[in-house]
Design an enzyme around this catalytic site. Structure first.
Site, PDB file in Angstrom:
ATOM      1  N   ASP A 221     175.364  35.537  12.228  1.00 10.76           N
ATOM      2  CA  ASP A 221     175.121  35.717  13.665  1.00 10.76           C
ATOM      3  C   ASP A 221     176.402  35.561  14.480  1.00 10.76           C
ATOM      4  OD1 ASP A 221     175.396  32.998  13.261  1.00 10.76           O
ATOM      5  OD2 ASP A 221     173.828  32.431  14.677  1.00 10.76           O
TER       6      ASP A 221
ATOM      7  N   SER B  22     160.030  23.021  14.200  1.00  8.70           N
ATOM      8  CA  SER B  22     160.347  22.546  15.555  1.00  8.70           C
ATOM      9  C   SER B  22     159.401  23.142  16.593  1.00  8.70           C
ATOM     10  CB  SER B  22     161.774  22.959  15.907  1.00  8.70           C
ATOM     11  OG  SER B  22     161.918  24.368  15.832  1.00  8.70           O
TER      12      SER B  22
ATOM     13  N   GLU C 248     173.040  39.829  14.466  1.00 13.37           N
ATOM     14  CA  GLU C 248     171.701  39.220  14.492  1.00 13.37           C
ATOM     15  C   GLU C 248     171.040  39.559  15.824  1.00 13.37           C
ATOM     16  OE1 GLU C 248     170.180  34.986  13.248  1.00 13.37           O
ATOM     17  OE2 GLU C 248     170.593  34.946  15.397  1.00 13.37           O
TER      18      GLU C 248
END
Ligand code: 0O2
Length: 281
Positions: A116, A158, A183
């Site tokens: 990314d 999360s 990404e």
């Protein structure tokens, strides 16, 4: 010479000692220290070229998404994207990500292990827009899909939700064509709202009572998910010209979540009352 916004000609090269080699192990590294490391290795220009290529790849992908946005806005009379953001990862963030993965900082490792460096975040209006737009991008014949991570169907522990595509697109330079990784994160406004605040508050940070905070964040992510589903149902009713309230009846999952919310609020009120009484005594 500049990496990012910093001017490398300003650096004192005599400062580079053997000690600098320990840079690979230090935490909280600064951009200047990374630059010194690259100067020491004679890789400044190579690094700049690499970052320039990722930046070009970002431009390619942004353009692809903007073209889709223009076409679909005309066809459907509404904008499927709320916004498109992009960034090239900073040298410090690249260094830290490699460190988290336990991989030494080197140009080869950056290219091989960080997917990314070029990142695009497409904020969409509705969840179904995300899948439709991702499909449009995936079927373009100059796009190679390397990895797809659907954190919407299966959220992270999360509570994080987004659809991630790691793709490869060609960039055309003066005498070569190179495939570059980008990404693309697709999120709704609500998912982005949660992820941005969670990132600021907790992501990657060590905090006290982390477990309780994580539970609360997870709970908020579930509420956000319900909100997204609800907004999509409302849009579907509007599209179908159906104002009937019945189509908005909560699902079993939503009813369960809402009774859990009431229970949490009830417990908080009782705790507050008890605390107030204790204070009076
Ligand atoms: P930053 O600072 O946002 O750039 P990979 O990238 O596949 O090699 P990774 O990092 O495990 O390995 O991939 P993953 O889990 O798909 O995460 C990639 C990015 O998604 C992260 O980049 C974040 O931007 C985002 N992300 C993933 N999990 C969470 C989360 O729990 N909360 C928030 N707010 N964002 C998340 P970076 O480089 O880790 O961070």
């Amino acid at each position: 010479m500049a990496i990012g916004n910093l001017d490398l000609t300003m650096l004192d090269r005599s400062y580079m000692t053997e000690e600098q080699k320990s840079l690979l192990n230090i935490s909280n590294i600064s951009q200047k220290e990374i630059e010194q490391l690259l100067v020491m290795r004679g890789q400044v220009q190579q690094f700049q070229i690499m970052m320039m290529k990722y930046d070009c790849a970002l431009t390619e992908v942004r353009t692809k998404l903007e073209v889709l946005n223009k076409e679909l806005s005309l066809k459907n009379n509404r904008n499927p994207f709320e916004s498109i953001k992009s960034r090239v990862k900073t040298p410090v963030s690249i260094y830290e990500k490699l460190k988290r993965k336990g991989i030494p900082f080197s140009l080869e490792n950056i290219e091989e292990h960080i997917s990314d460096i070029a990142g695009v975040r497409a904020i969409c209006s509705f969840v179904d827009d995300i899948y439709m737009l991702a499909d449009c991008l995936k079927k373009q014949d100059d796009v190679n899909v390397l990895v797809e991570k659907d954190y919407i169907s299966i959220p992270k522990d999360s509570g994080y939700r987004s659809l991630h595509l790691i793709i490869e697109v060609p960039i055309f330079l003066t005498d070569e064509k190179e495939m570059m990784k980008v990404e693309v994160q697709f999120r709704t406004i609500a998912m982005d709202f949660w992820a941005s605040l969670e990132h600021k508050m907790k992501y990657k940070k060590d905090i006290e009572n982390a477990e309780l905070i994580s539970e609360d964040l997870k709970f908020s992510a579930d509420l956000i998910n319900q909100l997204d589903r609800r907004m999509q149902q409302i849009r579907e009713r509007i599209d179908a010209g159906d104002g009937s309230p019945y189509s908005l009846r909560p699902t079993e999952e939503e009813e369960k979540a809402s009774s859990e919310t009431m229970e949490i609020i009830r417990r908080e009120i009782i705790a507050e009352q008890k605390a107030a009484e204790k204070k009076k005594k």
